[in-house]
Design a protein around this motif. Structure first.
Motif: not given
Length: 331
Positions: A194, A196, A218, A223, A225, A270-272, A289
């Motif tokens: 897991n 980022q 993802q 994730s 971003n 699946g991020g921002s 997160r």
């Protein structure tokens, strides 16, 4: 012998006070022996008759015991230690893999002073916020290159930031897919499930290859971003040899920020998505997160050694000496 080998003081600077206490005790003892200085003012033949009746038996001197008390207190404060214990090491469970775009378009100056400099500023903000977080850094143009593998040494990564410019890349290009592949491989090699990924870019030219890789990452719990560097108005692309790049019609080549493309990448991963002004919000989201995940995992390969402070065992002796000093007539 084993005790001597393992003995040390945790706060040795306190020991510098010992000569001061001993010298003060000697001075006070001598002053007490001369009747507090009265022998210098009163004739020695008259001084005995001026003393209060005490049976003629001189009182004991407290100053050696004062020296002992000061010595015990100072040694206790210095933290004598002859034992050490080990405990399991714990580390944060979050990992950030940073991906930096070093394509020629990052030299555009629609943001001051230019896009690549603002991207480095953003990286510095991310690294400053990466407390108890493992971090890796990948740069890309036409190919991807690992700047640093996943590490806890954030300070070292920050020292490398000033050298990250499009000029260090061996060839020009704007392909994100190899960078995402490289980021996924680094996370896999590090045993990270897991994580980022944060991509700092002004756009990429291989959407058909990048989006499937983002979707794959993802699905693995990673994730993606995106931080958009630049403006929609765009700016002419500077060339390292001087001047601006031209398009096929001979006009200035403008590089505009394609926000829709970058938002689609973040959604697929699946991020921002965030622009430079929204970077603090993205950083806070990344930290939140991590807080909602498992906070720490035990590192079975590493144990931390720390010493026990044995100064507390000197306190009973210090209290006993203090009780002796309470003898009437000594102080």
């Amino acid at each position: 012998m084993a005790l001597i080998q393992h003995f040390q003081f945790l706060r040795p600077l306190w020991l510098l006070l010992l000569p001061v206490w001993w010298g003060l005790s000697i001075w006070l003892a001598r002053r007490h022996a001369t009747e507090g200085g009265w022998s210098q003012l009163i004739d020695s033949a008259l001084l005995p008759s001026l003393r209060l009746a005490g049976g003629g038996k001189p009182a004991g001197s407290p100053w050696p015991w004062v020296a002992v008390a000061w010595t015990l207190a100072t040694v206790a404060l210095a933290g004598p230690s002859w034992q050490q214990v080990s405990s399991a090491a714990f580390r944060g469970n979050s990992t950030w893999l940073l991906v930096l775009d070093l394509s020629p378009s990052m030299l555009a100056k629609d943001v001051s002073p230019d896009r690549v400099t603002r991207a480095r500023y953003a990286l510095d903000d991310l690294l400053e916020a990466a407390q108890d977080t493992r971090v890796g850094l990948v740069a890309f143009s036409d190919e991807a290159y690992t700047v640093t593998p996943i590490t806890d040494d954030v300070a070292t990564i920050r020292t490398l930031l000033p050298s990250l410019t499009p000029g260090i890349m061996p060839s020009a290009g704007d392909n994100l897919a190899p960078a995402l592949e490289q980021a996924g491989n680094l996370l896999k090699q590090g045993g990270v499930k897991n994580a980022q990924i944060v991509v700092l870019t002004d756009g990429f030219s291989d959407s058909t290859a990048a989006f499937p890789i983002a979707k794959k990452l993802q699905s693995q719990g990673i994730s993606i971003n995106v931080v958009g560097i630049g403006t929609q108005a765009g700016a002419p692309v500077s060339q390292q040899a001087g001047g601006f790049a031209q398009n096929g019609q001979g006009g200035l080549q403008l590089n505009r920020l394609d926000i829709a493309q970058l938002q689609q990448l973040a959604t697929t991963g699946g991020g921002s998505y965030a622009n430079l002004a929204q970077l603090p919000d993205l950083i806070q989201a990344l930290k939140n997160r991590a807080d909602h995940s498992k906070l720490a995992t035990e590192n079975k390969e590493m144990r931390l050694e720390h010493r026990l402070d044995g100064g507390i065992w000197l306190l009973p002796l210090l209290l006993l000496v203090a009780a002796l000093l309470a003898r009437r007539g000594w102080l």
